[in-house]
Structure formats: structure tokens, C-alpha cells
Write an enzyme that holds these catalytic residues in place. Sequence first.
Site, PDB file in Angstrom:
ATOM      1  N   GLU A 223       2.326   2.812  -6.936  1.00 55.63           N
ATOM      2  CA  GLU A 223       2.322   2.012  -8.161  1.00 55.63           C
ATOM      3  C   GLU A 223       2.184   2.871  -9.419  1.00 55.63           C
ATOM      4  O   GLU A 223       2.675   2.520 -10.487  1.00 55.63           O
ATOM      5  CB  GLU A 223       1.168   0.992  -8.122  1.00 55.63           C
ATOM      6  CG  GLU A 223       1.311  -0.099  -7.078  1.00 55.63           C
ATOM      7  CD  GLU A 223       0.657   0.299  -5.763  1.00 55.63           C
ATOM      8  OE1 GLU A 223       0.390   1.505  -5.593  1.00 55.63           O
ATOM      9  OE2 GLU A 223       0.424  -0.581  -4.925  1.00 55.63           O
TER      10      GLU A 223
ATOM     11  N   ALA B 120       0.817  -1.208   0.000  1.00 54.87           N
ATOM     12  CA  ALA B 120       0.000   0.000   0.000  1.00 54.87           C
ATOM     13  C   ALA B 120       0.850   1.257   0.000  1.00 54.87           C
ATOM     14  O   ALA B 120       0.430   2.304  -0.517  1.00 54.87           O
ATOM     15  CB  ALA B 120      -0.929  -0.008   1.217  1.00 54.87           C
TER      16      ALA B 120
ATOM     17  N   ASP C 116      28.524  27.125 -32.379  1.00 58.14           N
ATOM     18  CA  ASP C 116      29.589  27.889 -33.018  1.00 58.14           C
ATOM     19  C   ASP C 116      29.122  28.609 -34.272  1.00 58.14           C
ATOM     20  O   ASP C 116      29.704  29.578 -34.697  1.00 58.14           O
ATOM     21  CB  ASP C 116      30.773  26.975 -33.361  1.00 58.14           C
ATOM     22  CG  ASP C 116      30.369  25.832 -34.272  1.00 58.14           C
ATOM     23  OD1 ASP C 116      29.162  25.582 -34.387  1.00 58.14           O
ATOM     24  OD2 ASP C 116      31.257  25.211 -34.879  1.00 58.14           O
TER      25      ASP C 116
END
Length: 544
Positions: free
Chosen positions: A341, A337, A383
Site C-alpha cells: 500500500e 496483505a 546547438d
Amino acid sequence: MGKGGQDYGRQAGGTYKTSKREVYPAWAKDVQDCLKEFKVDKDQGLTTQEVEKRQQIYGLNELEKHDGPSIWKLVLDQFNDTLVRILLAAAVISFVLAWCDGDEGGEMEITAFVEPLVIFLILIVNAIVGVWQESNAEKALEALKEIQSEHANVVRDGKRIPDLPAKELVPGDIVELRVGDKVPADMRVLTLISSTVRIEQSSLTGESEAVNKTNKPVSVDTDIQGKKCMVFAGTTVVNGNCICLVIQTGMSTEIGSLHSQIQEALQSEEDTPLKKKLNEFGEMLTSIIGVVCALVWLVNVKYFLSWEYVDGWPRNFQFSFEKCTYYFEIAVALAVAAIPEGLPAVITTCLALGTRKMAQKNALVRKLPSVETLGCTTVICSDKTGTLTTNQMAVSKLVALGTRKDLVRTFRVDGTTYSPGDGKIHNWRAGQMDANLQMIAKIASLCNDAGITYSGNQYVSNGMPTEAALKVLVEKMGLPEGSSSASSDVLCCCQYWSDIEHRIATLEFDRDRKSMGVIVKSDSGSNSLLVKVYALYLSDLLCC
């Protein structure tokens, strides 16, 4: 990348060596020295016997095929997570307890299996999404091999072989490159047939513009961008013709080095910040749940284990296995519990949605947690613009002289792709082109070496992006009034101008001259010089 992305070490006699074999610094040697080193004549090429010998030494000119991870390994990798393993253990224990409860009650209650089945379903969905995403990424990485050329124009035994499979090339082969060709191997430029040769090598260096090539040697310590006398496998010829000498093949090429680096990166992956946090949370949750369950079970020891004190010592122990199991089930139920989940399912769903959005932007995400890493990025350095754009160009405005010398007309052009049907020219009267507009269309079409093809549900170009954009403009301009083209090609309007004006000579683009010129011969027999000038701001000005 350093010296071509490879780890060079100086050897005696000016030869350089990698982990595989010695590399001859052809970029720093004269043409005659290179031919002498590889024992080949430029006009005759290698003999069949010599080719066979070198193939045994160097192997085929192709990238190594690395078997991707199996489907079972991908599935197991999805469970290589602390929280997922906790959920899996909780599901198994819940299933066992539900089974035992059903046996004790005399019947199997389906409601008792709802919780373990839901947990198993969450884990299965999580694994399916992860495996699907990583499988797609692996297929995308395999596309690197498609960069390689399939055929080459080679000279062997004094004869020209126009379509030799590129995988059969060996160091020392003499290869001719033309406009639109993919370079099949790393090669030293021997002779320029045209006045200039330009290579698109953004796949290796990120350069947004094509690079001019020469046959003059450079310094031995020059990096890959400065090797003007070398052409590299996987790049494309966008202008000119040249004769080259194969120096490196297969995995010894620059693209082979890039391929090896990708494989090495796949073997040495680090956890993303999200995965590290989830693992830390799972370990902490495991410790807390374990302590709480142990305390709950120990508090109820008196109900299944009892004893009597005789002479101050515990005697007559009584143990109830049934009650012990009962309180153990209570502790496990408490642990189940306490486990969230739904957390892995929520995380997987969010990451999958993020991955989908990245895919729409043509960004490859190999693992789901990598999407979150981008959210942790604070600074992105680049760049040049060529590494961030699609390296495509499109005409946005057309300027032409009017019927009077002091009148200038401007037309706005829509569309950003190479599709002739993408957008239109505003205020354009189809079929009613005057002499000035016809001349613009003629020069844009004929003084041009680019091409457009329809492949893979999209229009792609070969050649310079600027020239490809000009050909798309010609298609949007259409044909003069009363004219028609029998061609069903994508560039039917360009084909019309080619049918009435035939190119008989070309002076390729030169950065010093900043122009390209062609001589065309009309059906009437008169010759004309058409010149395209490359002006400031990357715009093409057409003149005659």
C-alpha cells in the site's frame, strides 16, 4: 522546423499551401509584388470595408483557446495506473469485509476500518499531488499566449492608428515597428526607417543573438532562420524601426504552428519508463496474488463443500455458505496483505520532491513520472549556449584611464541580474568620478536603446542584453559629486545624463561598422558625438 515549422507543398504559380489555407511566399518576392498580391498601398493601408471583408475570411489575429482538462478528468487520470487500481480494489474489498465482520459481531469495531481507511488516504493524497502538479503545468503552458502583442501601430484609410488591438489585424495591414515592440503577426519587411533593424526571435529559433532584418527577398526554400526579410509574431524589436506588411495572422503564424504542435503533443503522450515498469509490476503482482488466493480458497474447499460416494459417484452434496464466505475472506485478506500500500505514496512523494527541485531551476514538469525520465537520459545535445542560458548579460569589470596617460584603472563589478542593487563596484568612491569615468557613464547611458523595468517582483530588460547591462553599470556608478536626480525611476542615474545631454540623432548599430553612434546636445548648446564600439568577446568598449 523546416520551412517555418509548417508543412508546405508546392502549388502552381509558386504559391505554397498548408492544411489551413494557401500561403503566399512573400519572403521570396519583391516588395512591390507583395503589395500587389495583398492589394494594398503602403502609404494608405487597407480601407475599413476591406478590413471587414478580410476579418470574415481570416478571423481574429489570436491563438486558439483550448479548454484544458477538467478537474474531474485530472482526478480520474491519477487512477489510470494498474497498481493504483489494485489498491483501490483492495480498499473496497477490505471495507466491505470490515462492514460484514462488524454486522456479524453485533458492533462496528473502528479498528476493522483502519486498513481500508489508510489505503483510501494514500490514494487521495496521491491524487491531490498529481492533480496539483498537472494543474500548475497547464497554467504554465497557457503563458505561451502572453507572447503575443496586444497593440499595433497600423496605417488604415491613410491614417495612422497607434494603438490598434493586435487581434484586429488582417493580412495586408501596414504596420510600423519600433524598438521594444512585440511583433503582432508574421510580416514582410517593406522599408527600413533606420539604418538597421534587429529582432530577438529566440522564442522561435533559439538564436541567442538578435537577427538583422532587410527588405531584400531570399530563396523560396529558405528555412525560418534564413528569412531575413520576415518578422514573426511573438518576437521583439531590439533595434531600429521599419514598415511591414502583415502576411499571416492567428494560428497561421509561426507561433500559432508552435501552439498547435504543443496541443498535438498533449494528445499523443507515451508512458514514461517508470510508469511502464510500475504497470508491468502491477500486472505481475495481480497475477501472482490471484493465483495464490485461488489456491488458498481451493485448498479449503473440503471445509464448506462435502459429499458422499454412492455406487462410485459423488452424491448428497452439502454446501456451507457461511464457511465459504469465511475462507473467501481469508483469501482476500491474504491478497490485501500482499499489496504494497505504501509504494504509490513513496513514489509520488519522491517524484513531487524531484518536481519541486526542477521548478526551482525554472524547468516545467507537466506530469510527475516525467521527472524520472530525465534520470534515464544518457546524452543531452544542444546547438548553442543561447538555448541553455537566461540570455542575460552583466558587467563584471570596468577599465578606465587614470589621471596619467600611462595609468589604467580596473574595477571589479559584482552582480549578475538587471537589478541596480545587485552587487557593487569594488574600490569605488561614490560621488567622486573624474572626467574619464563621467564620460564612460555618459556614453553607456546615452548611446543605448535598452531599458530596465521592475515587473513581477523582478527586474526585466527590453532591448539588447549587452546594452541593458551597461545601463545597470551606470546605476551602480552613481552620480558625480554635487549632482542629484529628481527622477524616481529605476534608471534614475541614466535619466540624469539624459536631462543634461539630449540625443538629436542616432546611427544604429551595424555589424559591418560594429559600432553605434549618437549626437547629443548639451544645455550649453554644444554638440558631441558619442560612439559605442562592439569589440571582440562580446565586450563593449566606449570611446568619444
